[in-house]
Design an enzyme around this catalytic site. Structure first.
Site, mmCIF file in Angstrom:
data_model
loop_
_atom_site.group_PDB
_atom_site.id
_atom_site.type_symbol
_atom_site.label_atom_id
_atom_site.label_comp_id
_atom_site.label_asym_id
_atom_site.label_seq_id
_atom_site.Cartn_x
_atom_site.Cartn_y
_atom_site.Cartn_z
ATOM 1 N N GLY A 83 0.804 -1.218 0.000
ATOM 2 C CA GLY A 83 0.000 0.000 0.000
ATOM 3 C C GLY A 83 0.834 1.264 0.000
ATOM 4 C CB SER A 85 2.738 4.152 -4.239
ATOM 5 O OG SER A 85 1.621 4.683 -3.590
ATOM 6 C CB SER A 86 5.887 -1.114 -4.511
ATOM 7 O OG SER A 86 4.773 -1.996 -4.623
ATOM 8 C CG ASP A 130 -0.092 6.433 -5.259
ATOM 9 O OD1 ASP A 130 -0.307 7.092 -4.232
ATOM 10 O OD2 ASP A 130 -0.635 5.335 -5.484
ATOM 11 C CE LYS A 174 -1.457 -0.163 -7.575
ATOM 12 N NZ LYS A 174 -1.366 1.270 -7.293
#
Length: 275
Positions: A83, A85-86, A130, A174
């Site tokens: 969570g 934002s990799s 992001d 995701k």
């Protein structure tokens, strides 16, 4: 605001029109493809597909018909699927590497705008915060990020302010699961139901902000409208189709997507009104 963790890519051009991608983390297998034939599999996403998203975004934006080949090594410290934002960080790094290797230039705002659309290639219906903060962050400030057009305003932090981000160590991809896209879809459905209830052209509505603008009301009034119109019980597909006067096939094809049309009919959408 930005965090100190990052993803970096070492890149060199090659003359054989291939993308040769490797990762310092040996859990990620090497990948090679022709740069003129990028295939992003939405049904079975792999780590390298996120690089292809950023690469394709640049190729499409600049209409590059003869891009250079790329040899790349990826390294990073952003926890995967946490969570933080990799995937977005990777997409942004990929876009920047592709742009630089092909001797193209644009502003940070333009690059953020390009990258906010890149993950849609893999089926993720994300926003652009992001990607925007990845390019627009500055020390000592947070950013108020707004869209259409994209813009960022400094929000000065009070002296000594500290924010703690805790990693639960539970991974959630995701792209593989439908959870992320389901929330986006639920808000889109709620917006369309609200627009329909007031006789507006609901087909052009995508966000709850669009509805508020059409209604011309304050946020407080908008919350009351939502409470008055949407019921607390889950909607099913048949009810949604009846309200919008469309078929189930139209709902699946025009409003849902590959990652949400399979969701159980009794879960569309969750109740979105504050208690």
């Amino acid at each position: 605001m930005a965090i100190e963790q990052d993803i970096v890519i070492a890149v060199a051009r090659n003359s054989n029109k291939t993308i040769q991608l490797a990762n310092s983390d040996l859990d990620f297998s090497q990948y090679t493809c022709n740069i003129d034939d990028l295939v992003i599999d939405k049904t079975n996403p792999k780590w390298y597909h996120y690089f292809l998203c950023g690469c394709k975004g640049i190729l499409d934006h600049f209409t590059l018909t003869d891009p250079v080949g790329l040899c790349l090594m990826v390294d990073g410290t952003v926890p995967r699927s946490a969570g933080l934002s990799s995937s977005s960080a990777f997409v942004c790094a990929a876009a920047l590497a592709t742009m630089q290797a092909n001797n193209k230039q644009c502003t940070k705002l333009e690059l953020a705008d390009i990258c906010q659309h890149c993950e849609k290639y893999i089926g993720t219906e994300g926003g652009g915060m992001d990607q925007s903060i990845a390019f627009l962050a500055e020390p000592g400030t947070a950013k108020l990020i707004q869209f259409n057009p994209i813009r960022a305003t400094d929000i000065n932090l009070p002296p000594g302010a500290v924010f703690v981000i805790s990693n639960s160590c539970v991974q959630m991809s995701k792209a593989i699961t439908s959870h992320f896209n389901t929330r986006v879809m639920e808000c889109r459905l709620a917006a369309k139901l609200l627009a329909k209830s007031k006789g507006f052209n609901w087909k052009s509505v995508q966000k709850l902000g669009d509805v508020q603008m059409k209604f011309g009301v304050s946020l407080k009034d908008m919350l009351q409208i939502v409470k008055d119109i949407l019921h607390r019980e889950p909607y099913d597909k048949n009810e949604i189709c009846s309200i919008l006067d469309i078929t189930t096939e139209e709902l699946d094809d025009d409003i849902l997507n590959e990652k949400t049309r399979h969701v159980h009919s009794k879960l569309l959408p969750r109740y979105l009104v504050p208690s």
